[in-house]
Design a protein around this motif. Structure first.
Motif, PDB file in Angstrom:
ATOM      1  N   PHE A 115       0.846  -0.882   0.108  1.00 35.06           N
ATOM      2  CA  PHE A 115      -0.009   0.003  -0.100  1.00 35.06           C
ATOM      3  C   PHE A 115       0.876   1.349   0.074  1.00 35.06           C
ATOM      4  O   PHE A 115       1.825   1.286   0.861  1.00 35.06           O
TER       5      PHE A 115
ATOM      6  N   GLY B 121       3.210   2.555   3.078  1.00 28.93           N
ATOM      7  CA  GLY B 121       3.050   1.989   3.942  1.00 28.93           C
ATOM      8  C   GLY B 121       1.711   1.884   4.358  1.00 28.93           C
ATOM      9  O   GLY B 121       1.431   1.284   5.643  1.00 28.93           O
ATOM     10  N   GLY B 122       0.670   2.260   3.693  1.00 29.32           N
ATOM     11  CA  GLY B 122      -0.689   2.584   4.212  1.00 29.32           C
ATOM     12  C   GLY B 122      -1.103   3.501   5.151  1.00 29.32           C
ATOM     13  O   GLY B 122      -2.085   3.551   5.706  1.00 29.32           O
ATOM     14  N   LYS B 123       0.189   4.307   5.368  1.00 29.77           N
ATOM     15  CA  LYS B 123      -0.129   5.073   6.403  1.00 29.77           C
ATOM     16  C   LYS B 123      -0.354   6.682   6.051  1.00 29.77           C
ATOM     17  O   LYS B 123      -0.382   7.505   6.702  1.00 29.77           O
TER      18      LYS B 123
ATOM     19  N   PRO C 177      -2.583   9.372   5.187  1.00 31.63           N
ATOM     20  CA  PRO C 177      -3.986   9.683   5.208  1.00 31.63           C
ATOM     21  C   PRO C 177      -4.560  10.230   4.025  1.00 31.63           C
ATOM     22  O   PRO C 177      -5.833  10.168   3.912  1.00 31.63           O
TER      23      PRO C 177
ATOM     24  N   SER D   9      -7.065   6.774   0.551  1.00 29.27           N
ATOM     25  CA  SER D   9      -7.901   6.090   1.145  1.00 29.27           C
ATOM     26  C   SER D   9      -8.132   4.979   0.253  1.00 29.27           C
ATOM     27  O   SER D   9      -8.939   4.235   0.695  1.00 29.27           O
TER      28      SER D   9
ATOM     29  N   ARG E 109      -6.671   2.073  -2.856  1.00 27.58           N
ATOM     30  CA  ARG E 109      -5.505   1.894  -3.586  1.00 27.58           C
ATOM     31  C   ARG E 109      -5.357   2.358  -5.095  1.00 27.58           C
ATOM     32  O   ARG E 109      -6.206   3.101  -5.534  1.00 27.58           O
TER      33      ARG E 109
ATOM     34  N   TYR F 150       4.291  11.218   1.838  1.00 25.40           N
ATOM     35  CA  TYR F 150       3.902  10.608   2.682  1.00 25.40           C
ATOM     36  C   TYR F 150       3.405  11.855   3.872  1.00 25.40           C
ATOM     37  O   TYR F 150       4.142  12.257   4.587  1.00 25.40           O
ATOM     38  N   SER F 151       2.079  11.934   4.063  1.00 21.65           N
ATOM     39  CA  SER F 151       1.868  13.448   4.571  1.00 21.65           C
ATOM     40  C   SER F 151       0.880  12.978   6.023  1.00 21.65           C
ATOM     41  O   SER F 151      -0.245  13.184   6.207  1.00 21.65           O
TER      42      SER F 151
END
Lengths: 441, 375
Positions: free
Chosen positions: B134, B137-139, B141, B144, B146, B323-324
């Motif tokens: 993801f 890393g899916g982190k 925010p 939301s 893929r 990566y926010s």
């Protein structure tokens, strides 16, 4: 205009704070470098690793993370500054059992702060633990008990408490320049609308010890992301996780500890992503002739935290739209203060600036204070008891909302609510075996 | 081109021989001349020879030209919009090449200088792939959902950017010290020396380090280098597709070559990097033969399905993605890096490994490579 001189203020730093009460075993590091084990190699853990390893009086002997994909980034930081290579482990108990560790830096997710700190104290280690302190009031109380019982230095990572500008603001207020302060507002108004938690379940990635990551919290199906920040069993919420700093600073400046009562209004108003902890909350804490208010929302347009360009500069933030400020209302004046090096300004009765000071961030000063205390056995600036008191305000705020926005009266000695039995249901979580915090630490 | 009738207008502005740096392709016999077109305007004809017969449609190269009007004090990339013919951008054969430069008005200077450089690339055809990680890393925010797992075609550098390539860049743009930091002197983990005075700094490679990946480069350094080349950083999605391959390796338009393992863990398949005593990438420790960095392409037998080297180990690589984390609003947000490194555990060299870093981070385990988008 009687603006206070920054140098005069700074000249007073260090006069207080040397309360030597930890008469327990002096660290063996008295004669040598302090051996540090890092617990958690996420963003904050790596940040602290880099700050600690640059000191000449410490050695990083362990890097620990339940996800060993993270090892490389921690190792690389250490390799830049020290010749010896740290040991690597997924299980922090390896560090606790190793006499080659004096200090644990606990930079794990919040649901590991309490048990990780307690076990470290039991193992005779001093601890630098990140904020917020705990998932519930009971955990915080046990952390204090463990620190005192085992005579450990435990510093909480609310580093702005060590900032000279905050100390100067405290002295300004305590010297009566604002007159009687009967009201304080602590803000966390931010625009985090994009911070949704709607990730789906996935297989546990290779390299992650997910069972250990969950620890005392429930072992839910694995999902990537920060969904756990707004679940009661894992955290105090996105608001609590960040406002901790301001709540702590206001408490420090006003010199108040346990409130007589707490009353909240709020809930999950904006998000629809399964979160449990309010995204909007206003709490009034009653002290002796003081109303201490928390005003927090994480969906508010326009508001921003203090930009990096301001934090370590001779500038004040745009107060009106600053997310993380404190306002103190006195009979003779008004003071506003910004976290993260935002500085402070005080106004007299005529509305003139009576005193002001630019701020600087204080991570290194806070670490310095911790290391000094590890050697001296004095209480650090953000001793665990102070952390627990700040942490408790966040829990009271949340629990009041959780019981339907009812007024709560809390007894810090018995760690119980006096007026509402149902609120006591939220004082402690049922921990997941074997990760149990004992009644007697 | 048929419409161009040429008169030799003035012969040869400059011969600029090959830039003999590791990982730049061997390009020489450069000649420049101005010719008058039928329409009356001058055009600059640039010819060069790409001395590499291995360059083919399946093994292409990317060529770019930089130009100086002030005798080498400053340089700039020539916008491909002003260039035509077959010798610029993606090149699919070696030999003699020609480029027409339609910005000839800029040539009204005494000694214009040109530098032509080429990078070996791999084509990743358009189409679907299976993305298992993801992004962020899916982190992140802000993500939301893929991202699409169907990408347009692009080209990616076969190798990580080398120290010698980066030194070449520094000697053009780094006279004031920008792009370089003191950590780069480390001869085991990088190897770039700075000499001279501010305003006239020069850079050299510590001998023997030419072919190692450049490290201690921030996200900004990486972006600046690639902008200098006319390239960009890959997104996380591009990185992962280059790593595991599409469902069809020749793309969704042809669909004639199936990926035998589109969920592979590593570029070469599912075998762990040390399986059966065969070492497939540069990971932590020295059992793979390298306790620190390895020269780029050392493990080329274990490249990705597109023949791209070192995606798994050696250095982790900057990507374009942000990566926010909301806790850090106000900071210049984290960027994502992907892939393992010489300090990573073996399995952390797999297709889903990644981490966040501040864009100013300069690390001995982080480098980069470029991509070129197909229009």
């Amino acid at each position: 205009m009687g603006t206070l001189n920054r140098r005069q203020f700074i000249g007073t730093i260090g006069a207080a704070g040397a309360f030597s009460i930890l008469s327990g075993k002096a660290s063996k590091a008295d004669e040598s470098k302090i051996k540090v084990g890092i617990m958690g190699l996420g963003g904050r853990g790596r940040f602290l690793t880099e700050r600690f390893v640059q000191r000449h009086d410490i050695e990083i002997t362990y890097l620990c993370d339940v996800n060993n994909r993270r090892y490389a980034y921690g190792r690389e930081i250490v390799a830049e500054y020290q010749d010896s290579q740290p040991k690597l482990t997924q299980d922090f108990r390896d560090m606790l059992n190793d006499p080659d560790v004096d200090v644990i830096v606990n930079a794990t997710p919040v649901h590991w702060h309490a048990l990780g700190t307690i076990m470290a104290c039991q193992a005779g280690k001093d601890v630098y633990v990140e904020k917020p302190l705990s998932v519930n009031p009971w955990e915080g109380k046990k952390m204090v008990e463990a620190a005192r019982k085992y005579k450990r230095v435990v510093q909480v990572g609310c580093q702005t408490r060590s900032a000279p500008y905050v100390k100067n603001a405290m002295e300004y207020v305590q010297n009566g320049h604002l007159g009687n302060v009967h009201m304080a507002s602590v803000y966390q108004i931010v625009d985090w609308k994009q911070n949704v938690h709607s990730t789906e379940e996935e297989p546990v990635p290779e390299g992650l010890n997910y069972d250990l990551w969950c620890g005392p919290a429930p072992k839910l199906p694995y999902r990537p992301g920060y969904w756990y920040r707004d679940k009661w069993d894992f955290n105090v919420g996105s608001i609590g996780g960040d406002i901790f700093h301001q709540v702590d600073l206001a408490r420090y400046i006003l010199d108040v500890s346990f409130p007589q009562s707490a009353f909240s209004s709020g809930g999950v108003y904006h998000f629809n992503d399964g979160r449990e902890i309010p995204d909007t909350i206003s709490t009034h804490f009653e002290y002796d002739k003081l109303v201490y208010k928390i005003e927090a929302a994480i969906w508010a347009a326009n508001f921003k935290k203090i930009p990096t360009s301001i934090r370590d500069s001779d500038q004040f933030p745009d107060w009106e739209f600053t997310s993380t400020k404190i306002e103190l209302y006195g009979t003779k004046g008004f003071l506003r203060l910004g976290r993260q090096g935002g500085g402070w300004q005080a106004f007299n009765e005529k509305g003139e600036i009576a005193a002001e000071e630019y701020g600087r961030q204080a991570d290194n000063i806070h670490i310095e204070n911790f290391i000094d205390c590890v050697r001296s056995r004095n209480l650090p600036n953000a001793d665990i008891e102070e952390g627990r008191r700040t942490d408790l305000l966040l829990h009271l705020s949340n629990i009041s909302a959780r019981v339907g926005n009812k007024k709560l009266i809390f007894d810090p000695d018995s760690n119980n609510f006096k007026n509402l039995k149902e609120a006591n249901d939220f004082l402690r979580r049922k921990d997941r075996a074997p990760w149990l915090i004992p009644d007697k630490v | 081109m048929e419409f161009v009738k040429r008169w030799i207008f003035s012969v040869i502005f400059l011969f600029f021989t090959s830039l003999a740096f590791s990982q730049w392709l061997d390009i020489n016999s450069i000649s420049i001349q101005s010719v008058i077109t039928e329409e009356g305007g001058p055009v600059i004809e640039i010819t060069y020879t790409l001395n590499d017969e291995s360059i083919t449609q399946d093994n292409p190269a990317y060529v770019f030209i930089r130009f100086s009007r002030d005798n080498g004090k400053t340089w700039r990339l020539i916008d491909p919009a002003f260039l035509s013919e077959e010798g610029i951008g993606i090149i699919e054969s070696g030999g003699k090449k020609k480029i027409l430069f339609w910005g000839s008005g800029e040539m009204a200077v005494k000694n214009p200088l040109f530098r032509i450089r080429g990078i070996r690339m791999a084509e990743i055809p358009p189409g679907e792939f299976i993305m298992r990680s993801f992004p962020a890393g899916g982190k992140d925010p802000s993500i939301s959902e893929r991202p699409s797992n169907i990408l347009p075609g692009f080209f990616m550098s076969i190798n990580e950017t080398t120290i010698s390539m980066y030194v070449d860049f520094l000697n053009e743009i780094g006279k004031d010290g920008s792009g370089w930091n003191e950590r780069m002197v480390n001869e085991k983990r990088c190897g770039i020396l700075q000499s001279g005075d501010e305003g006239n700094f020069q850079y050299t490679v510590i001998p023997g380090r030419e072919n190692y990946p450049v490290t201690y480069v921030s996200w900004y350094d990486a972006r600046n280098f690639l902008k200098w080349c006319g390239l960009n950083l890959p997104t996380e999605t591009m990185f992962e597709k280059a790593f595991v391959g599409g469902i069809y390796l020749d793309g969704d338009e042809k669909k004639s070559v199936s990926n035998t393992n589109p969920k592979r863990k590593y570029p070469w398949g599912d075998e762990v990097p040390y399986q059966a005593g065969i070492y497939r990438c540069n990971y932590a420790g020295d059992e793979d033969g390298y306790s620190n960095l390895a020269p780029v392409g050392t493990f080329s037998k274990f490249s990705s399905p597109y023949g791209i080297n070192d995606l798994a180990g050696n250095v982790s690589e900057w990507t374009l993605d942000w990566y926010s984390t909301t806790y850090h609003i106000g900071l210049d947000g984290f960027r994502m890096i992907r892939g393992g490194s010489w300090l990573a555990e073996p399995f952390a060299c797999d297709a889903v490994s990644g981490a966040t870093q501040f864009p100013i981070k300069e690390s001995s385990i982080m480098g980069f490579r470029g991509v070129y988008l197909i229009e």
